[in-house]
Enzyme design. Structure first.
Site, mmCIF file in Angstrom:
data_model
loop_
_atom_site.group_PDB
_atom_site.id
_atom_site.type_symbol
_atom_site.label_atom_id
_atom_site.label_comp_id
_atom_site.label_asym_id
_atom_site.label_seq_id
_atom_site.Cartn_x
_atom_site.Cartn_y
_atom_site.Cartn_z
ATOM 1 N N LYS A 38 0.814 -1.208 0.000
ATOM 2 C CA LYS A 38 0.000 0.000 0.000
ATOM 3 C C LYS A 38 0.853 1.266 0.000
ATOM 4 C CE LYS A 38 -4.395 -1.551 1.865
ATOM 5 N NZ LYS A 38 -5.061 -1.139 0.623
ATOM 6 N N ALA A 40 4.050 1.742 -1.030
ATOM 7 C CA ALA A 40 4.752 1.925 -2.299
ATOM 8 C C ALA A 40 3.779 2.282 -3.416
ATOM 9 C CB ALA A 40 5.535 0.661 -2.652
ATOM 10 N N ASN A 41 2.603 1.650 -3.433
ATOM 11 C CA ASN A 41 1.608 1.968 -4.460
ATOM 12 C C ASN A 41 1.158 3.417 -4.358
ATOM 13 O OD1 ASN A 41 1.666 -0.696 -5.328
ATOM 14 N ND2 ASN A 41 -0.199 -1.269 -4.246
ATOM 15 N N ASP A 244 -5.413 2.460 -3.641
ATOM 16 C CA ASP A 244 -4.127 3.141 -3.466
ATOM 17 C C ASP A 244 -3.964 4.283 -4.457
ATOM 18 O OD1 ASP A 244 -3.429 1.437 -1.396
ATOM 19 O OD2 ASP A 244 -2.465 -0.006 -2.724
#
Length: 306
Positions: A38, A40-41, A244
């Site tokens: 989540k 990084a997205n 996200d």
């Protein structure tokens, strides 16, 4: 500038004709490895939408995080705040059926080593934005939000996956993003989503954004002003990264100084576009693509102040 403080995973994606029932084995031809998590997205979504973005988190020594870091850098993220720790990189098994519905299991791995001390106070100045989710240790999220509040940065908390929060944490949150079920649980009410959002916004003096899946989202400001945005008409292929995308692009728009209705509009368009491609980070739209589809979605409706 946006600092996203959160999780980083390698996603193992299985495309299925249908999701397995409990105890059932379903076969598929291939496994696709994709960047995920989540945190990084959301960082990738914000960066691709045009925001100056930094990601702070952990990868394991197993080398599996290298492709995720490369994806973040390709999206335009600063990854100098990422720490390598002993053990495995976070890994998610993502099963997606033909309709776009999904099931996800996450092995947290290195994400459990994330701590608030990784946040440099110089990154949390007035005018900056800190974005957190709930895939890293709760104490790290709580301390990170408090640190940002002390220094005057905007704080965005995506309460996903849902966790019980210690008393007082929401006093350090400017924008709370959560889905309908999470909102009802947190508010302790079975009111319609707009009522739940108004309660959370009023009780905690924050902007509450309740996402409604295919029905769009509702947002209510601390003074009770409400807005509702719909969804982009698309043929969904994979819904994994939509939430996200919404959070990352909403944060990017607010960080750029856009008004809440404009931020909601861009975030919903981005979420819809993400559903048209497989994967999470790999499916995120860039600023030009979002801009090009804004006219395809009606602007948010003003719900007034209740």
């Amino acid at each position: 500038m946006i600092t996203v403080f959160g999780s980083l995973n390698l996603d193992l994606l299985f495309n299925l004709d249908r999701l397995p029932a409990p105890g059932e084995t379903v076969l598929t031809r291939e496994i696709v490895q994709l960047p995920g998590g989540k945190g990084a997205n959301q960082a990738s979504a914000a960066a691709k939408a045009g925001a100056r973005t930094r990601f702070v988190g952990c990868v394991g020594e197993d080398g599996l995080g290298a492709s995720v870091l490369a994806s973040l850098e390709a999206a335009g993220c600063d990854v100098s705040g990422v720490r390598t720790v002993p053990g495995a990189t976070g890994t998610a098994v993502v099963m997606v059926e033909r309709s776009g519905e999904n099931q996800i299991v996450v092995g947290s791995g290195a994400n459990l080593a994330v701590e608030a001390g990784m946040l440099d106070p110089a990154w949390l100045k007035p005018g900056d934005t800190l974005v957190c989710q709930m895939e890293i240790p709760l104490e790290a999220v709580v301390e990170g939000l408090a640190a940002a509040r002390r220094t005057g940065a905007r704080t965005v908390l995506n309460l996903a996956p849902a966790r019980v929060l210690p008393a007082g944490v929401l006093a350090d949150v400017d924008v709370l993003v959560l889905n309908e079920g999470e909102a009802a649980l947190l508010a302790g009410t079975e009111a319609p989503p707009v009522g739940t959002a108004r309660k959370l916004a009023g009780d905690h003096s924050l902007t509450c954004v309740v996402t409604l899946g295919g029905e769009g989202a509702i947002a209510v400001t601390p003074d009770g002003r409400g807005y509702r945005v719909g969804t982009l008409a698309v043929q969904a292929v994979d819904t994994v990264g939509a939430g996200d995308a919404f959070v990352g692009v909403l944060s990017a728009a607010l960080d750029a100084g856009l008004a809440l209705p404009d931020a909601l509009h861009r975030a919903s368009v981005a979420a819809g576009l993400t559903c048209t491609r497989p994967g999470a980070a790999a499916a995120l739209p860039d600023a030009a693509e979002i801009e090009g589809r804004l006219s395809a979605l009606a602007r948010p409706v003003d719900l007034g102040d209740g």
